[in-house]
Design an enzyme around this catalytic site. Structure first.
Site, PDB file in Angstrom:
ATOM      1  N   SER A   1       1.962  -3.592   2.753  1.00  0.00           N
ATOM      2  CA  SER A   1       2.241  -5.025   2.897  1.00  0.00           C
ATOM      3  C   SER A   1       1.633  -5.808   1.743  1.00  0.00           C
ATOM      4  CB  SER A   1       1.641  -5.575   4.205  1.00  0.00           C
ATOM      5  OG  SER A   1       2.054  -4.838   5.328  1.00  0.00           O
TER       6      SER A   1
ATOM      7  N   ASN B   1       6.186 -10.106   5.600  1.00  0.00           N
ATOM      8  CA  ASN B   1       5.129  -9.256   6.139  1.00  0.00           C
ATOM      9  C   ASN B   1       5.136  -9.415   7.663  1.00  0.00           C
ATOM     10  OD1 ASN B   1       2.829  -7.935   6.916  1.00  0.00           O
ATOM     11  ND2 ASN B   1       1.441  -9.040   5.563  1.00  0.00           N
TER      12      ASN B   1
ATOM     13  N   SER C   1       0.789  -1.239   0.000  1.00  0.00           N
ATOM     14  CA  SER C   1       0.000   0.000   0.000  1.00  0.00           C
ATOM     15  C   SER C   1       0.816   1.282   0.000  1.00  0.00           C
ATOM     16  CB  SER C   1      -0.969   0.002   1.187  1.00  0.00           C
ATOM     17  OG  SER C   1      -2.021  -0.901   0.944  1.00  0.00           O
TER      18      SER C   1
END
EC number: 3.5.2.6
Length: 382
Positions: free
Chosen positions: A338, A363, A88
């Site tokens: 992520s 992540n 993002s």
């Protein structure tokens, strides 16, 4: 003869010493390394992160710190040119592209979304603005598309039938379909598909020549593998509006160039105006003010305030919006990102000329990213 040998060996020793001294000068220890290592090394160990690229900006100078491997199978090490999925954080580039469309006169943030998509006419998007799409305040669009929305036709049908849960502008609900549609329509307003516009116009204008929506064949060797919770190598899967919402792959060096552009500007006047537009606050939720892509805080900012603004409550729930807070002359901008195998974080303070990029091929928890970056930035600002 003995004297000649002594002179010869003396000359050799002098050359060797000079060479060693020169080698020492060529690779001095970066004075920021102890600061960065102190926060990053424990992070790598605790969260079993295979590799991380950290880039720091201070006093106009870039500093790079690389850890671990980009590919466990090949053993290729991480460098500042390694490509990571940034999830993002891509939204900040999508927002900049949309702001560029505004500056170019192709659209306005107050335009109703259906103005830029005839297929949306007669839907709820007759009453939802481009700015509301860009800032996740369209009225409750979800975090992700439903699984069955797996084609352009189904995507259009989904938007046409969707009805707001809240009045547009009244609530923030973080959403890929929201900013994804914004990016898609912004590109349409410039009469180009999103990916070519991003790769051929925006990214080169920002000096990001090693950043991609679709990684070309010649750059695949630089593309890290992400690693799942089960330690399996993975990369991002295609999805509806994935390019616009979370599709960028970039290096720490290129992403720091973007940070530098946000701090110090660029030569292209339209692009500079677009960057400035992304910094403007539209509303606040708690201590966080929502810009276009970027989220900002009055600076100095506590670790607790940053954690609250990047919490699960803010990311996963609908939150009422308030008028944007007055933040004064010093502001911290940040964005997390992520994918299933990657974790990214970017933060910078224009008034202090400091910034940080953290790219990992796992992540790992957002809380851990925030704490590490906050500690490093505090040292940079000191």
């Amino acid at each position: 003869m003995q004297q000649r040998q002594s002179i010869l060996w003396g000359a050799v020793a002098t050359l060797m010493w000079a060479g060693l001294a020169h080698a020492g000068e060529a690779s001095p220890v970066d004075p920021l390394r102890p600061v960065v290592d102190a926060s990053i090394q424990p992070l790598l160990k605790e969260h079993r992160i295979p590799g991380m690229a950290v880039a720091v900006l201070k006093d106009g100078k870039a500093h790079y710190f690389n850890y671990g491997v980009a590919n466990r199978e090949s053993g290729a090490g991480v460098s500042e040119q390694t490509l990571f999925e940034i999830g993002s954080v891509s939204k900040t580039l999508t927002a900049t592209l949309g702001a560029y469309a505004v500056v170019k006169g192709a659209m306005q943030l107050d335009d109703k979304a259906s103005r830029h998509a005839p297929w949306l006419k007669g839907s709820a998007f007759d009453s939802i603005t481009m700015g509301e799409l860009a800032t996740y305040s369209a009225g409750g669009l979800p975090l992700q598309f439903p699984e069955e929305v797996d084609s352009s036709e189904k995507m259009r049908a989904y938007y046409r039938q969707w009805a707001p849960v809240y009045s547009p502008g009244s609530h923030r609900q973080y959403s890929n379909p929201s900013i994804g549609l914004f990016g898609h329509l912004a590109a349409s307003s410039l009469k180009q598909p999103f990916a070519p516009l991003m790769e051929q116009t925006l990214l080169p204008g920002l000096g990001m020549h090693h950043t991609y929506v679709n990684v070309p064949k010649q750059a695949m060797a630089s593309y890290a593998y992400g690693y799942s919770k089960e330690d399996k190598p993975i990369r991002v899967n295609p999805g509806m509006l994935a390019d616009e919402a979370y599709g960028i792959k970039t290096s720490s060096a290129d992403l720091l160039r973007f940070v530098k552009a946000n701090i110090g500007g660029v030569d292209d006047k339209a692009l500079q105006q677009a960057i400035s537009l992304t910094h403007q606050g539209h509303y606040s939720v708690g201590g966080m003010t929502q810009g276009l892509g970027w989220e900002s805080y009055a600076y100095p900012v506590t670790e607790q305030t940053l954690l609250a603004g990047n919490s699960a409550k803010v990311i996963l729930e609908a939150n009422p919006t308030a008028a944007p807070r007055e933040s004064g002359s010093q502001v911290l901008f940040n964005k997390t990102g992520s994918t299933n195998g990657f974790g990214a974080y970017v933060a910078f303070v224009p008034a202090r000329g400091i910034g940080i990029v953290m790219l990992a091929n796992r992540n790992y928890p957002i809380e851990a990213r925030i704490k590490a970056a906050h500690a490093i930035l505090a040292q940079l600002a000191g």
